[in-house]
Design a protein around this motif. Structure first.
Motif, PDB file in Angstrom:
ATOM      1  N   GLN A  12       4.081 -27.823  -3.314  1.00  0.00           N
ATOM      2  CA  GLN A  12       4.918 -27.928  -4.461  1.00  0.00           C
ATOM      3  C   GLN A  12       3.816 -28.554  -5.577  1.00  0.00           C
ATOM      4  O   GLN A  12       3.963 -27.685  -6.705  1.00  0.00           O
ATOM      5  N   GLY A  13       3.220 -29.391  -5.653  1.00  0.00           N
ATOM      6  CA  GLY A  13       2.351 -30.023  -6.541  1.00  0.00           C
ATOM      7  C   GLY A  13       1.346 -29.052  -7.047  1.00  0.00           C
ATOM      8  O   GLY A  13       1.041 -28.698  -8.167  1.00  0.00           O
ATOM      9  N   GLY A  14       0.853 -28.306  -5.859  1.00  0.00           N
ATOM     10  CA  GLY A  14      -0.359 -27.358  -6.235  1.00  0.00           C
ATOM     11  C   GLY A  14       0.394 -26.218  -7.008  1.00  0.00           C
ATOM     12  O   GLY A  14      -0.240 -25.696  -8.145  1.00  0.00           O
ATOM     13  N   GLY A  15       1.450 -25.849  -6.431  1.00  0.00           N
ATOM     14  CA  GLY A  15       2.143 -24.721  -7.184  1.00  0.00           C
ATOM     15  C   GLY A  15       2.340 -25.005  -8.631  1.00  0.00           C
ATOM     16  O   GLY A  15       2.299 -24.143  -9.630  1.00  0.00           O
ATOM     17  N   LEU A  16       2.995 -26.312  -8.631  1.00  0.00           N
ATOM     18  CA  LEU A  16       3.247 -26.613 -10.206  1.00  0.00           C
ATOM     19  C   LEU A  16       1.743 -26.824 -11.033  1.00  0.00           C
ATOM     20  O   LEU A  16       1.799 -26.105 -12.418  1.00  0.00           O
ATOM     21  N   ALA A  17       0.651 -27.222 -10.530  1.00  0.00           N
ATOM     22  CA  ALA A  17      -0.419 -27.260 -11.070  1.00  0.00           C
ATOM     23  C   ALA A  17      -1.011 -25.514 -11.504  1.00  0.00           C
ATOM     24  O   ALA A  17      -1.367 -25.617 -12.765  1.00  0.00           O
ATOM     25  N   LEU A  18      -0.891 -24.891 -10.896  1.00  0.00           N
ATOM     26  CA  LEU A  18      -1.119 -23.688 -11.052  1.00  0.00           C
ATOM     27  C   LEU A  18      -0.401 -23.019 -12.364  1.00  0.00           C
ATOM     28  O   LEU A  18      -0.767 -22.527 -13.299  1.00  0.00           O
TER      29      LEU A  18
END
Lengths: 236, 236
Positions: A12-18
């Motif tokens: 979730q956090g990685g997807g938001l970062a992208l």
């Protein structure tokens, strides 16, 4: 304006970062271990198109310090309180965006709300009145966030007791080309967080022809809204 | 198959009566006073196109007796428990559909949930295990239901602990040309009922360009769903 994403090494956090980096928002990706965050930041950066803002890895405390104002908490619920305690002294003057859903232990189709009523309310109680907590982004599937070639198929329901903080978070979220709505005080996180396991259950079900569905606010068909504009455009 | 709508003289119950009768489902409209129910049934019937099923008025007990199987409870929350107590002995062998939202006294932008957690769970506790209770239709605006020339602009989230009863209620609701989803056990009514005051707050807000918005389950844009089909058709 750099934002921090604590627990940014998860899906979730990685997807938001992208998504945020592609939209031009620099991201300080936090993890318990700086090395792990640096690794994931490099992997995510490699997926970004030219012209994106940078994603840099830090330990959670350094990520908070790198953030100008907005710190997103994207850890699993089991790490929710401990992560906040570990960075609490650095949050003064910043806004905490809590996207954590208290899924039941071993059952992602149910919530197990804390005594405060919701994760957002628990975070506000833990941080005290000086750090505004905004609940948001609970209902966006990680798989969706990580597919940069697809639009985000839902609206974002935002809640919290500080209107100024909510307004800033809504403006930030709209940079992802999604509609974000002010959905009232923090107590409404009891409903908004609980929507996620309902969506997970439905998306797992064989009774529907889809997965990764989200929630949309849908006006009567003669009135405009974000989702309708998008669907109408897609149909043309 | 005749259905009963208790509290059918209110805007929500009356709107549902119109929609179901137009879809060919005979309605036994219940009220505390038979005379009042007969008056409203006559007024509603006059709005129906030729070929609709009849709407007939009864006192609440006679309305339950006129129902083949499904009894919809559409009273204000303040009358929720008393209405159920008054008809409880007649409900054996029938399904109760609870559409009541426990809005806070004097504030339609907040819920005041009963000790059981939600109106649906309170109804199930009051009726005992022999009468299946299904929560549904909480998030449909009365104004929308009463405008027969407009489609219903939302999906219906259905919950309850009896799968067979839920399946029958979902089939009934789909006769209104809306998508209805099995959203899990009765405990999920805590979320589904609480969505209504969030929608009410949003619809009252000057920050959005609409009123009477509903909720839709929205798959990724490459996958089909009811709402997307409708929006695509409207755009053509």
């Amino acid at each position: 304006m750099t934002i921090a994403i604590l627990g940014g090494t998860g899906p979730q956090g990685g997807g938001l970062a992208l998504r945020f980096a592609r939209a031009g928002v620099p991201v300080a990706l936090g993890s318990r271990e700086a090395g792990r965050a640096e690794e994931v930041a490099a992997r995510l950066s490699a997926q970004l198109p030219a012209g994106s803002a940078p994603i840099r890895g830090y330990d959670n405390r350094a990520a908070v310090e790198a953030a100008d104002e907005i710190v997103i908490l994207a850890v699993p619920y089991s790490a929710h309180d401990a992560t906040l305690v570990a960075v609490r002294d650095l949050l003064a003057g910043r806004i905490l965006v809590d996207i954590v859903v208290p899924l039941a232990d071993g059952d992602p189709k149910a919530v197990a709300m804390p005594a405060e009523g919701s994760a957002t309310e628990a975070a506000q109680a833990l941080l005290g009145g000086d750090v505004p907590v905004v609940g948001a982004l609970h209902n966006v599937a990680a798989a969706t966030l990580n597919k940069l070639d697809r639009p985000i198929n839902c609206d974002v329901l935002v809640c919290g007791d500080d209107l100024g903080a909510k307004t800033k978070v809504i403006e930030l979220i709209r940079r992802l080309d999604v509609e974000a709505y002010n959905c009232g005080p923090a107590v409404n996180a009891r409903c908004i967080e609980a929507l996620t396991p309902i969506l997970i259950r439905l998306n797992m079900s064989k009774a529907v022809p889809f997965t990764h569905a989200g929630i949309r606010i849908w006006p009567p068909s003669h009135l405009p809204a974000g989702g309708q504009r998008e669907a109408a455009a897609a149909a043309q």
